[in-house]
Design an enzyme around this catalytic site. Structure first.
Site, PDB file in Angstrom:
ATOM      1  N   GLU A 520       0.859  -1.150   0.156  1.00  0.00           N
ATOM      2  CA  GLU A 520       0.015  -0.066  -0.049  1.00  0.00           C
ATOM      3  C   GLU A 520       0.708   1.450   0.002  1.00  0.00           C
ATOM      4  OE1 GLU A 520      -2.932  -0.373  -0.946  1.00  0.00           O
ATOM      5  OE2 GLU A 520      -3.370  -2.448  -0.429  1.00  0.00           O
ATOM      6  N   ASP A 588       3.684  -4.796  -5.690  1.00  0.00           N
ATOM      7  CA  ASP A 588       4.101  -6.048  -4.955  1.00  0.00           C
ATOM      8  C   ASP A 588       5.315  -6.142  -4.881  1.00  0.00           C
ATOM      9  OD1 ASP A 588       1.554  -7.083  -4.754  1.00  0.00           O
ATOM     10  OD2 ASP A 588       1.574  -8.171  -6.578  1.00  0.00           O
TER      11      ASP A 588
END
Ligand SMILES: [Zn+2]
Length: 684
Positions: A520, A588
């Site tokens: 995030e 990621d």
């Protein structure tokens, strides 16, 4: 702009549900706690340097086939299933005789009205009839405009979208946005592509639309003609819509205009009347995310007869009401959207659909009960500590970047220091007391809750931005970053195994929730997030040279992921769209790196004793890989390639580890092996 999530839930409902092979889908007891690190999931016949995902998840995948009422079954879904049982217990207690708080009474009554199938059958088409009659009464284009406004007020999508968002150039103010919309299938490609699968999908869609019109009371030959009308209108809207991948660039959506300007650009649809009828406060300027859409729809409004528009609006209403009506409607809705489009073999049991519906309609009331039951202040504290550790790692990472100038670094630190962390649940609970919930009126309850939410959203227009308002309910197993708010958000639902466990060592927790936090955080600096500054404004803070270097690196990632195959079946091979998934893949890769750095900062380089035969570094990567263990139907996988900005589990794991030097080291992988990328792509 939608918040960027850790993964996409494609149903309307926030809690997706699944069930493990050990627990039958109709089981009434709470599934067991999910292990954060599962040695029994590993397939030791596989070399981790050849196919890490298969190594970490192979045995799990073999032992966990997709339950018949699901389209995907993974570790995320296991946890969501766990949560749905907890929520069901809360709702059952709220319905039981005895003393209850107002919140309990409300959610209990809503859930009860959904479970009351006999009343729903008795009412038949009645909830739909008055809506359809209003549409039949349309006589002029002005009536059409009023009807679209009424539908939007009731949370029924039609023609275009209208919603509040922070001003892209002054995020402290929230303004009105209008945007493309109005199609029913999930992407414009379904309407526009000519490959055999797309042609087949449209044929099935026509039959589905016809069946729902018949259930609403039309004769088969009339309904068949109506279905063709709907497809023709929606194809026009699809042609006017911008491609999903292009829309990722904020510049493509940045068009502030006055109401007078957009009204003049599309005179056939009286937007001034629409705004007046919308129930939103009066405003004079707004953002038009796709001005061309409104120009093209303006032409369509002239060429398509009013009678056809009425057919289209009836369809949008019937489609929206279908899940709220009798078994026949629910069944047909499932056969198309669940079975045909997603490969789901059976519909979920009623109670699960009702739990999800309650979460969808009154999620912040239900969320309070969920948090009281499952999540104490200590949960907030523990998570916050990890967030700070990972933010420190990002500061360190920025400092070490060879390719970035000090000028850009200074701005990057500033953005990082401004990020707001929201953990667990909102500071103040939403007040639903004005929503009328009546026993025996499921459709009415759902529509009134939807209308409440629309009003709550409209009230934000031309007001200071409410940064405290959450975009997900507390039981949700997900997390998100919002560029205009520059905040990262972790609902209580995700702060438990397999992401976080008090019983697990740091390596495992950092491989789980640690990577999610890093993911995030990285969104603030991915190809999209990097275009917003510390205050959440769409403003370039990069030197030209650093910006170019970032784009070169992002391009590397886009190309790398475009080679990954998502589905291979009798309908052919489908590869990922590296540009659509670029932001998520960047997050990621960054998340994995940052969480590993944070872990190293805690445990240092001193050898930690082996647990289950694995080093701390190996356990970190295995915990990460195992979060993504999943089985997916071919239909669902195909759908996701088209619309999901996230890569499938296999590539979320393998894509990130093959770019990671720490992974290579942890498992002793050698150059030339598949899990060691020849040209590792790296932005952060
Ligand atoms: Zn994400």
């Amino acid at each position: 702009m939608q918040p960027t999530r850790i993964f996409s839930v494609l149903s309307m409902l926030l809690i997706a549900v699944l069930c493990s092979a050990q627990t039958s889908p109709s089981s009434t007891s709470l599934p067991k706690e999910i292990p954060s690190f599962d040695v029994t999931a590993i397939d030791k016949t596989i070399d981790p340097c050849v196919d890490f995902y298969q190594y970490a998840c192979g045995t799990w995948m073999k032992n966990n086939p997709i339950p018949p009422d699901k389209t995907r079954w993974g570790r995320f879904d296991e946890l969501q299933e766990h949560n749905i049982y907890i929520v069901r217990d809360l709702l059952t207690e709220a319905q039981a005789p005895g003393k209850h708080t107002a919140v309990e009474t409300m959610v209990g009554a809503y859930y009860g009205s959904c479970m009351d199938e006999s009343t729903i059958e008795k009412k038949g088409n009645a909830p739909l009839t008055s809506e359809l009659e209003r549409i039949n009464g349309i006589k002029t284009k002005a009536d059409l405009v009023r009807q679209v406004a009424t539908m939007h007020r009731n949370f029924t999508p039609a023609l275009f979208a209208f919603y509040p968002q922070p001003d892209m150039h002054d995020s402290t103010e929230t303004i009105a946005f209008i945007d493309q919309g109005g199609i029913t299938l999930l992407d414009r490609d379904y309407y526009l592509k000519d490959d055999p699968k797309s042609v087949e999908t449209r044929q099935n869609y026509l039959e589905h639309v016809q069946k729902l019109f018949e259930l609403a009371g039309d004769k088969p030959e009339v309904a068949a003609a109506e279905a063709k009308t709907v497809l023709a209108i929606e194809t026009g809207l699809a042609q006017a819509s911008m491609d999903r991948t292009l829309r990722r660039d904020p510049k493509s959506r940045d068009h502030k205009m006055t109401v007078a300007e957009i009204a003049a650009a599309a005179p056939n649809f009286d937007l001034t009347l629409y705004f007046a009828e919308s129930g939103a406060p009066k405003f004079t300027s707004l953002n038009v995310s796709n001005p061309d859409f409104f120009k093209q729809v303006n032409d369509q409004l002239n060429t398509v007869p009013l009678e056809d528009w009425k057919v289209y609006l009836r369809w949008k209403t019937i489609n929206e009401y279908a899940p709220l009506l009798t078994k026949a409607f629910v069944e047909e809705d499932f056969l198309f959207n669940g079975k045909y489009m997603s490969g789901q073999q059976e519909i979920e049991p009623r109670w699960k659909r009702c739990v999800k519906s309650t979460d969808m309609s009154l999620g912040m009331a239900l969320g309070k009960l969920y948090v009281d039951r499952t999540f104490g202040p200590e949960g907030k504290e523990r998570t916050l500590k990890m967030v700070q550790g990972i933010e420190n790692a990002m500061r360190q990472d920025i400092g070490q970047l060879q390719w970035m100038s000090d000028t850009t670094k200074k701005k990057a630190y500033e953005k990082l220091d401004t990020i707001v962390n929201n953990i667990g649940y909102p500071d103040t609970w939403r007040d639903y007391s004005s929503v009328v919930i009546k026993p025996g009126d499921y459709a009415g309850n759902s529509v009134r809750a939807g209308a409440f939410e629309v009003q709550r959203q409209y009230k934000k227009i031309d007001r200071p931005t409410d940064r405290k308002d959450w975009s997900m309910t507390p039981p949700t197993v997900n997390a998100y970053y919002r560029a205009p708010m520059n905040d990262i958000n972790f609902p209580a639902g995700i702060l438990q195994p397999p992401f976080y466990s008090k019983l697990m060592d740091d390596a495992v927790n950092y491989g789980g929730i640690g990577v999610v936090i890093g993911h995030e955080l990285t969104h603030g600096f991915d190809d999209q997030g990097r275009k917003f500054d510390a205050q959440g404004n769409f403003r370039d803070w990069w030197t030209a040279e650093d910006g170019k270097e970032f784009e070169r690196r992002a391009d590397c990632t886009a190309k790398e992921y475009s080679n990954f195959v998502s589905v291979k079946d009798d309908k052919g091979e489908v590869r990922l769209n590296g540009k659509l998934t670029l932001g998520e893949n960047t997050a990621d890769n960054g998340g994995l790196k940052l969480a590993y750095m944070a872990l190293t900062n805690i445990i240092g380089n001193t050898p930690v004793k082996l647990i289950d035969g694995y080093t701390a570094a190996q356990r970190f990567f295995l915990a990460f890989g195992q979060v993504w263990c999943q089985n997916v139907t071919d239909q669902e996988a195909r759908k996701r390639v088209l619309i999901d900005p996230h890569s499938p589990g296999r590539w979320r794991a393998n894509g990130a580890v093959q770019n990671s030097a720490a992974f290579e080291q942890a498992f002793g992988c050698k150059t030339g092996q598949p899990m060691v990328a020849e040209n590792a792509c790296r932005a952060w």
